[in-house]
Design a protein around this motif. Structure first.
Motif, PDB file in Angstrom:
ATOM      1  N   UNK A 396      54.876  72.172 -44.656  1.00 30.13           N
ATOM      2  CA  UNK A 396      53.457  72.668 -44.821  1.00 30.13           C
ATOM      3  C   UNK A 396      52.963  72.064 -45.893  1.00 30.13           C
ATOM      4  N   UNK A 397      53.542  72.098 -46.977  1.00 31.80           N
ATOM      5  CA  UNK A 397      52.906  71.439 -48.194  1.00 31.80           C
ATOM      6  C   UNK A 397      52.411  70.048 -47.965  1.00 31.80           C
ATOM      7  N   UNK A 398      53.387  69.351 -47.366  1.00 30.24           N
ATOM      8  CA  UNK A 398      53.137  67.783 -47.454  1.00 30.24           C
ATOM      9  C   UNK A 398      52.037  67.560 -46.302  1.00 30.24           C
ATOM     10  N   UNK A 399      52.255  68.256 -45.168  1.00 28.91           N
ATOM     11  CA  UNK A 399      51.247  68.213 -44.086  1.00 28.91           C
ATOM     12  C   UNK A 399      49.870  68.504 -44.502  1.00 28.91           C
ATOM     13  N   UNK A 400      49.569  69.677 -45.247  1.00 22.86           N
ATOM     14  CA  UNK A 400      48.391  70.041 -45.490  1.00 22.86           C
ATOM     15  C   UNK A 400      47.830  69.098 -46.555  1.00 22.86           C
ATOM     16  N   UNK A 401      48.707  68.478 -47.783  1.00 23.70           N
ATOM     17  CA  UNK A 401      48.214  67.628 -48.597  1.00 23.70           C
ATOM     18  C   UNK A 401      47.690  66.309 -47.540  1.00 23.70           C
ATOM     19  N   UNK A 402      48.304  65.514 -46.821  1.00 22.52           N
ATOM     20  CA  UNK A 402      48.014  64.472 -46.084  1.00 22.52           C
ATOM     21  C   UNK A 402      46.809  64.843 -45.231  1.00 22.52           C
ATOM     22  N   UNK A 403      46.578  65.840 -44.706  1.00 24.48           N
ATOM     23  CA  UNK A 403      45.415  66.429 -43.951  1.00 24.48           C
ATOM     24  C   UNK A 403      44.421  66.407 -44.665  1.00 24.48           C
ATOM     25  N   UNK A 404      44.267  66.985 -46.025  1.00 26.29           N
ATOM     26  CA  UNK A 404      43.084  67.072 -46.732  1.00 26.29           C
ATOM     27  C   UNK A 404      42.954  65.628 -47.210  1.00 26.29           C
ATOM     28  N   UNK A 405      43.759  64.883 -47.606  1.00 30.97           N
ATOM     29  CA  UNK A 405      43.286  63.522 -48.099  1.00 30.97           C
ATOM     30  C   UNK A 405      42.862  62.725 -46.870  1.00 30.97           C
ATOM     31  N   UNK A 406      43.147  62.696 -45.796  1.00 31.87           N
ATOM     32  CA  UNK A 406      42.652  61.950 -44.505  1.00 31.87           C
ATOM     33  C   UNK A 406      41.255  62.515 -44.113  1.00 31.87           C
ATOM     34  N   UNK A 407      41.142  63.857 -44.561  1.00 35.16           N
ATOM     35  CA  UNK A 407      39.786  64.659 -44.089  1.00 35.16           C
ATOM     36  C   UNK A 407      38.794  64.549 -45.166  1.00 35.16           C
ATOM     37  N   UNK A 408      39.346  64.110 -46.258  1.00 39.23           N
ATOM     38  CA  UNK A 408      38.279  63.977 -47.656  1.00 39.23           C
ATOM     39  C   UNK A 408      37.997  65.489 -47.995  1.00 39.23           C
ATOM     40  N   UNK A 409      39.173  66.276 -48.152  1.00 44.85           N
ATOM     41  CA  UNK A 409      38.979  67.723 -48.233  1.00 44.85           C
ATOM     42  C   UNK A 409      39.651  67.996 -49.692  1.00 44.85           C
ATOM     43  N   UNK A 410      39.111  68.900 -50.612  1.00 45.43           N
ATOM     44  CA  UNK A 410      39.947  69.266 -51.826  1.00 45.43           C
ATOM     45  C   UNK A 410      41.389  69.837 -51.599  1.00 45.43           C
ATOM     46  N   UNK A 411      42.286  69.307 -52.447  1.00 48.13           N
ATOM     47  CA  UNK A 411      43.560  69.755 -52.217  1.00 48.13           C
ATOM     48  C   UNK A 411      43.701  71.315 -52.874  1.00 48.13           C
ATOM     49  N   UNK A 412      44.836  71.938 -52.552  1.00 46.87           N
ATOM     50  CA  UNK A 412      45.011  73.231 -52.692  1.00 46.87           C
ATOM     51  C   UNK A 412      45.267  73.584 -54.005  1.00 46.87           C
TER      52      UNK A 412
END
Length: 469
Positions: A396-412
């Motif tokens: 969950x952590x890795x997927x969320x991090x990559x998804x944020x980077x790919x979509x230009x979103x702040x990290x958790x």
């Protein structure tokens, strides 16, 4: 004239028993030891990295440094996430690089391997990459993270991100200067129970949260004395040389997110106490009697059996964090929060919730779970369980991090979280060494906590990164 003890520490730049400086307490300036002299350094915030959204990266090109137990598992997880290109792998052991290379080449990646020298990781950081994933012994975390950011890379770094207060400031200042993310990979923030509790807190189930308790209670004797478990026995060396709350972030991270620390509240000061060691040295003696390899680990100042650190926040709330890796006790991170309307407790499992004198029934818990399951778990939870990694929270952590980077979103998790949560270790060491006196906790946000907004867990944006099972 009687001088306030906190001011005295600030003025003199007193260090820890381990020799590291502990003079950075936040505010407008900080003072640190430089040889026999003192140096004042401004700590004005250069750029607020909280809720910072870096430019989108349709494909995240990753380099891994450290391919031991956790490092290899991280490569395996990233190997299953779309939009990722594993470009480089580094470890001191060529056989580990070969193993990871074989794994990733089977799915179409073509990583470059680095293992020729202890400084080979620097060559990796100089490649055309987007993200450096650091999974090495603790002492290397900050130097590698700082070097990576200075070479234009975002960073994911294992816990703890730093060992000293000065290293914490290095991470913060470098991230702000370079505008590169520095996320400590605190996987427990993505535990299914912790995520449920976080969402319930956001929905007001607990009212105003006034107290939290976290811990890392895990009997690790079998592991830390294992010649093959930790390369070059690095973890045994850590716990045989330092006394304090050396591994606070697993218990602390989720509590900080629930209590909006750095995002509406801030830590003020800390008090820490450790019991004596009653097991580790005896274990070392028994092993040394049969194997000379363990003789250097006899009669060392092992970390006490139990460390308890308590923290007061700027808004008058409290946090308790414990650390014990020697006692024959069941695993626990506690994860207790107490609010004006309700409470939660994860350990001993099963997790439970209350809004009165009794815990809710299992049937009521199921209703709560169905109502408050957060969007990320609904979106990717079942796939995360299939991939695994501490029950799925690692994925969950890795997927969320990559998804944020790919979509230009702040990290958790941002660099201020990495620095603050890691700072508990050196602060606790100082307190333990000074008869559990209190010590100020640095404000790494330099006051921005007053206006920073909480982590966005709505999943209203992003969520389009696919998984390759």
């Amino acid at each position: 004239m009687k001088q306030d003890r906190r001011d005295f520490i600030k003025l003199t730049g007193l260090g820890l028993a381990s020799g590291s400086s502990l003079s950075a307490f936040g505010g407008s300036a900080r003072t640190e030891n430089v040889g026999s002299g003192l140096r004042a350094q401004s700590s004005a915030q250069q750029f607020n990295m909280c809720n910072y959204a870096a430019p989108k990266l349709p494909t995240v090109r990753i380099g891994f440094i450290g391919l031991g137990n956790r490092g290899m598992a991280a490569v395996e997880r990233m190997n299953k996430i779309a939009g990722v290109e594993i470009k480089a792998l580094c470890d001191l052991r060529p056989e580990k690089v070969a193993e990871a290379t074989k794994m990733t080449e089977a799915t179409g990646h073509k990583p470059q391997g680095f293992h020729t020298s202890p400084d080979a990781w620097k060559k990796l950081c100089e490649l055309d990459l987007d993200l450096i994933y650091i999974v090495t012994p603790w002492a290397l975390h900050t130097p590698m993270a700082v070097f990576s950011m200075n070479h234009g890379k975002h960073v994911c770094v294992e816990v703890p991100a730093a060992k000293t207060i000065e290293e914490c400031w290095q991470l913060v200042e470098t991230s702000e200067k370079t505008k590169k993310h520095c996320m400590m990979t605190e996987n427990c923030c993505y535990d299914f129970s912790e995520l449920l509790t976080l969402n319930m807190a956001r929905q007001g189930f607990f009212g105003e949260i006034v107290h939290g308790e976290g811990a890392y209670i895990h009997n690790l004797q079998e592991y830390v004395f294992d010649k093959k478990r930790f390369y070059q026995m690095w973890e045994l060396k850590e716990i045989s040389q330092r006394t304090g709350n050396l591994y606070p972030t697993h218990g602390l991270g989720p509590i900080c997110q629930v209590m909006n620390i750095n995002r509406g509240d801030a830590m003020d000061y800390l008090v820490s106490m450790s019991s004596n060691d009653f097991i580790m040295n005896e274990t070392a003696k028994n092993l040394a009697a049969k194997d000379d390899f363990f003789k250097p680990f006899v009669n060392k100042p092992y970390n006490g059996m139990m460390n308890t650190s308590t923290i007061k926040t700027k808004k008058g709330k409290t946090i308790m964090v414990q650390f014990d890796i020697a006692s024959p006790r069941p695993y626990s991170r506690i994860q207790m929060i107490s609010g004006t309307k309700g409470s939660a407790l994860k350990y001993p499992e099963p997790a439970r919730y209350s809004q009165g004198h009794e815990w809710l029934s299992p049937e009521a818990y199921k209703e709560i779970e169905a109502k408050y399951t957060p969007p990320i778990v609904k979106k990717i939870g079942e796939m995360a369980k299939k991939v695994g990694g501490h029950g799925g929270m690692d994925f969950l952590m890795d997927w969320r991090t990559i998804d944020c980077l790919r979509n230009g979103l702040p990290l958790d998790q941002d660099v201020y979280d990495a620095a603050l949560w890691s700072s508990i270790s050196p602060l606790s060491e100082w307190s333990v060494a000074h008869r559990s006196n209190s010590i100020d906790v640095p404000d790494f946000t330099r006051g921005a906590w007053k206006t920073n907004v909480p982590v966005d867990i709505s999943m209203e944006k992003g969520g389009n990164t696919e998984v390759k099972l």
